[in-house]
Design an enzyme around this catalytic site. Sequence first.
Site, PDB file in Angstrom:
ATOM      1  N   LYS A  17      -0.882  32.006   9.014  1.00 37.93           N
ATOM      2  CA  LYS A  17      -0.160  31.048   8.185  1.00 37.93           C
ATOM      3  C   LYS A  17       1.306  31.460   8.020  1.00 37.93           C
ATOM      4  O   LYS A  17       2.200  30.617   8.005  1.00 37.93           O
ATOM      5  CB  LYS A  17      -0.835  30.979   6.810  1.00 37.93           C
ATOM      6  CG  LYS A  17      -0.739  29.633   6.188  1.00 37.93           C
ATOM      7  CD  LYS A  17      -1.551  29.469   4.903  1.00 37.93           C
ATOM      8  CE  LYS A  17      -2.604  30.469   4.622  1.00 37.93           C
ATOM      9  NZ  LYS A  17      -2.422  31.166   3.355  1.00 37.93           N
ATOM     10  N   GLY A  18       1.516  32.757   7.917  1.00 36.86           N
ATOM     11  CA  GLY A  18       2.888  33.262   7.746  1.00 36.86           C
ATOM     12  C   GLY A  18       3.744  32.942   8.956  1.00 36.86           C
ATOM     13  O   GLY A  18       4.891  32.491   8.819  1.00 36.86           O
ATOM     14  N   VAL A  19       3.193  33.153  10.138  1.00 35.45           N
ATOM     15  CA  VAL A  19       3.962  32.873  11.361  1.00 35.45           C
ATOM     16  C   VAL A  19       4.143  31.363  11.513  1.00 35.45           C
ATOM     17  O   VAL A  19       5.223  30.885  11.871  1.00 35.45           O
ATOM     18  CB  VAL A  19       3.267  33.488  12.601  1.00 35.45           C
ATOM     19  CG1 VAL A  19       3.919  33.006  13.884  1.00 35.45           C
ATOM     20  CG2 VAL A  19       3.311  35.009  12.534  1.00 35.45           C
ATOM     21  N   ASP A 146     -10.811  29.558  -2.667  1.00 37.79           N
ATOM     22  CA  ASP A 146     -10.778  30.850  -3.366  1.00 37.79           C
ATOM     23  C   ASP A 146     -10.595  30.578  -4.857  1.00 37.79           C
ATOM     24  O   ASP A 146      -9.700  29.811  -5.240  1.00 37.79           O
ATOM     25  CB  ASP A 146      -9.576  31.710  -2.927  1.00 37.79           C
ATOM     26  CG  ASP A 146      -9.645  32.107  -1.464  1.00 37.79           C
ATOM     27  OD1 ASP A 146     -10.721  31.933  -0.854  1.00 37.79           O
ATOM     28  OD2 ASP A 146      -8.612  32.569  -0.925  1.00 37.79           O
ATOM     29  N   PRO A 189     -15.888  22.554  10.290  1.00 39.56           N
ATOM     30  CA  PRO A 189     -15.263  23.443   9.291  1.00 39.56           C
ATOM     31  C   PRO A 189     -13.955  22.861   8.736  1.00 39.56           C
ATOM     32  O   PRO A 189     -13.689  22.955   7.538  1.00 39.56           O
ATOM     33  CB  PRO A 189     -14.984  24.735  10.072  1.00 39.56           C
ATOM     34  CG  PRO A 189     -15.948  24.710  11.208  1.00 39.56           C
ATOM     35  CD  PRO A 189     -16.136  23.260  11.558  1.00 39.56           C
ATOM     36  N   THR A 190     -13.184  22.200   9.593  1.00 43.35           N
ATOM     37  CA  THR A 190     -11.936  21.583   9.120  1.00 43.35           C
ATOM     38  C   THR A 190     -12.249  20.429   8.174  1.00 43.35           C
ATOM     39  O   THR A 190     -11.598  20.269   7.133  1.00 43.35           O
ATOM     40  CB  THR A 190     -11.092  21.093  10.317  1.00 43.35           C
ATOM     41  OG1 THR A 190     -10.801  22.223  11.129  1.00 43.35           O
ATOM     42  CG2 THR A 190      -9.802  20.443   9.874  1.00 43.35           C
ATOM     43  N   CYS A 380      11.616  57.554   7.400  1.00 43.40           N
ATOM     44  CA  CYS A 380      11.222  57.898   6.043  1.00 43.40           C
ATOM     45  C   CYS A 380      10.330  59.153   6.039  1.00 43.40           C
ATOM     46  O   CYS A 380      10.835  60.253   6.196  1.00 43.40           O
ATOM     47  CB  CYS A 380      10.562  56.693   5.381  1.00 43.40           C
ATOM     48  SG  CYS A 380      10.732  56.738   3.591  1.00 43.40           S
ATOM     49  N   PHE A 381       9.027  58.992   5.923  1.00 48.63           N
ATOM     50  CA  PHE A 381       8.128  60.144   5.991  1.00 48.63           C
ATOM     51  C   PHE A 381       8.330  60.891   7.322  1.00 48.63           C
ATOM     52  O   PHE A 381       8.264  62.114   7.377  1.00 48.63           O
ATOM     53  CB  PHE A 381       6.680  59.646   5.888  1.00 48.63           C
ATOM     54  CG  PHE A 381       5.677  60.686   5.511  1.00 48.63           C
ATOM     55  CD1 PHE A 381       5.614  61.182   4.228  1.00 48.63           C
ATOM     56  CD2 PHE A 381       4.763  61.162   6.453  1.00 48.63           C
ATOM     57  CE1 PHE A 381       4.671  62.139   3.873  1.00 48.63           C
ATOM     58  CE2 PHE A 381       3.813  62.115   6.103  1.00 48.63           C
ATOM     59  CZ  PHE A 381       3.769  62.599   4.811  1.00 48.63           C
ATOM     60  N   HIS A 514      14.277  52.359   5.962  1.00 52.83           N
ATOM     61  CA  HIS A 514      13.414  51.612   6.893  1.00 52.83           C
ATOM     62  C   HIS A 514      14.230  50.594   7.694  1.00 52.83           C
ATOM     63  O   HIS A 514      14.301  49.420   7.325  1.00 52.83           O
ATOM     64  CB  HIS A 514      12.309  50.890   6.116  1.00 52.83           C
ATOM     65  CG  HIS A 514      11.303  51.828   5.543  1.00 52.83           C
ATOM     66  ND1 HIS A 514      10.213  52.271   6.250  1.00 52.83           N
ATOM     67  CD2 HIS A 514      11.239  52.441   4.339  1.00 52.83           C
ATOM     68  CE1 HIS A 514       9.507  53.099   5.504  1.00 52.83           C
ATOM     69  NE2 HIS A 514      10.115  53.229   4.337  1.00 52.83           N
ATOM     70  N   GLU A 516      13.558  49.162  10.352  1.00 53.85           N
ATOM     71  CA  GLU A 516      12.738  48.103  10.966  1.00 53.85           C
ATOM     72  C   GLU A 516      12.767  46.812  10.150  1.00 53.85           C
ATOM     73  O   GLU A 516      12.537  45.727  10.686  1.00 53.85           O
ATOM     74  CB  GLU A 516      11.295  48.590  11.173  1.00 53.85           C
ATOM     75  CG  GLU A 516      10.439  48.788   9.915  1.00 53.85           C
ATOM     76  CD  GLU A 516      10.588  50.161   9.263  1.00 53.85           C
ATOM     77  OE1 GLU A 516      11.633  50.811   9.475  1.00 53.85           O
ATOM     78  OE2 GLU A 516       9.670  50.573   8.534  1.00 53.85           O
TER      79      GLU A 516
HETATM   80  N1  GLN Z   1       5.887  59.495   0.924  1.00 55.10           N
HETATM   81  C1  GLN Z   1       7.288  59.625   1.150  1.00 55.10           C
HETATM   82  C2  GLN Z   1       8.113  59.370  -0.084  1.00 55.10           C
HETATM   83  O1  GLN Z   1       7.655  58.769  -1.016  1.00 55.10           O
HETATM   84  C3  GLN Z   1       7.761  58.722   2.269  1.00 55.10           C
HETATM   85  C4  GLN Z   1       7.709  57.284   1.913  1.00 55.10           C
HETATM   86  C5  GLN Z   1       7.813  56.383   3.113  1.00 55.10           C
HETATM   87  O2  GLN Z   1       7.627  56.804   4.250  1.00 55.10           O
HETATM   88  N2  GLN Z   1       8.078  55.130   2.890  1.00 55.10           N
HETATM   89  O3  GLN Z   1       9.244  59.770  -0.142  1.00 55.10           O
END
Ligand code: GLN
Length: 542
Positions: A17-19, A146, A189-190, A380-381, A514, A516
């Site tokens: 649905k999102g796409v 739902d 179903p529809t 990040c991590f 992030h 991405e």
């Molecule tokens: N767990 C790590 C933190 O809280 C990295 C978080 C993450 O990768 N978004 O800093």
Amino acid sequence: MARYIFITGGVVSSLGKGVASSALGALLQARGYRVRLRKLDPYLNVDPGTMSPTQHGEVFVTDDGAEADLDLGHYERFTGRSANKMDNITTGRIYQQIIARERRGDYLGATVQVIPHVTDAIKEFVLDGNEDYDFVLCEIGGTVGDIEGLPFFEAIRQLGNDLPRGGAIYVHLTLMPFIPTAGELKTKPTQHSVRELRAIGIQPDILLVRADRPIPAEERRKLSLFCNVRETAVIQALDVATIYDVPIAYHHEGLDTEVLAAFGIDPAPKPQLQRWHQVVDGIRNPEGEVTIAIVGKYTGLKDAYKSLMEALYHGGIANKVRVRLDWIESEVFEKEDPSPYLEGVNGILVPGGFGERGSEGKIHAARFAREHNVPYFGICFGMQMAVIEAARSLAGIEKAGSTEFGETSEPLVGLMTEWLKGNELEKRASEGDLGGTMRLGAYKAALKAGSKIAEIYGSTEIEERHRHRYEVNRDYRPVLEEAGMIFAGMSPDGLLPETVELADHPWFIGVQYHPELKSRPFEPHPLFASFVAAALEQSRLV
Ligand code: GLN
């Protein structure tokens, strides 16, 4: 005044649905309209920030720091419009607001009820802030029937009457399953799903029907007849090779034409679909291929890494190559030698993550990348683990660890207790709430002139979205820089490490944010474009 398109789902979840909503948004945009997409989620969490990524998929983060449903990522990627806090609402948030109002005495004398108070709050949200848009697309999470979705369906039903005539339409996404023993696609179903919708007072204007093979004309007529929808408004939505094919595919089936016709817009402006054709051509005709290993811990549900996968594909588009993803559960490297898994890959990416499980495996992955000159991208991590690896292997700090996993004598990564948001100081304590308290949203960072990352961005000032509770401990910066790990990016006040890179490596970059989340098919993020280019380079060496 904005026109409203309500998108509901039936039969089963996961129909995309999102796409579908994003694709419709993109098609309207391609005709010159200003479009906004919003998501109404019926679950009780205030936001998805505290939900497991393996259950709910990725938590998307907006510039203004909302932890939101991953569909907002699709909305951004398909329309290029940056979403905000007000583009996603949940039952939890609606109730939080209503209960606060009730305690304040705003409803003094009234019995607070689902109808009208909850439905009014939902309608207020749907109608708010749309002055600058021609179309507002509201997707309702879940499927019709739902229990928790009922107030949302009721609210959008009411809006059909509240808005001027012709101000809103309803699009229902359903499925026609193919039954092998009968050799047929089934309409029942529809039919049931539409009956359910009509029982709560919503007559869909358009049926968008997912099917794994073309829907015969006879079945389309049947759907039209039994669901009380015009035959031309029964749109088949067949499976396509890439999600970026969806706008063009739906356009061919007449979705946008039917939507505009339902609003009485005639003649409609012609769509400009060149950029979609370009993206799809790029994906269909790659000139090469690279393999990227993603070493994470939520690899069981790919939705947990939705934006990441898309950003890597965008990096592929930028380099005219196909990006093959090799998913590796990081815990594997805690028992086994990573070499057989990683020797054949052209790049290694350690994505965001939480908690100790699998962390040593990610550290092993970073070590392999460093020692074997394989491009490494730590997000990040993934940056935090790369720093711990460098501390142990390059700076001789054997006990290097993160306080995220408990007490440690060498806290290379530690809890962030305060930071600046604009001019305001944010403070956190270890025993505070977990929901909505991370360092969230867009923050600026300053990149060192001449660093690899500044070269990639073509700038020394960037702004990226964050979601983390821990930070790399800058007290270790001198020893790490001495050992070859450069702190190329810092927060503008110079206190929080934002990016690291290895001096002696073809491509080894860690970022605390992030990237991405901001990548789009038409504008691949520079870091992903550069990472895939480095992987391509690496593939030519082996
Ligand atoms: N767990 C790590 C933190 O809280 C990295 C978080 C993450 O990768 N978004 O800093």
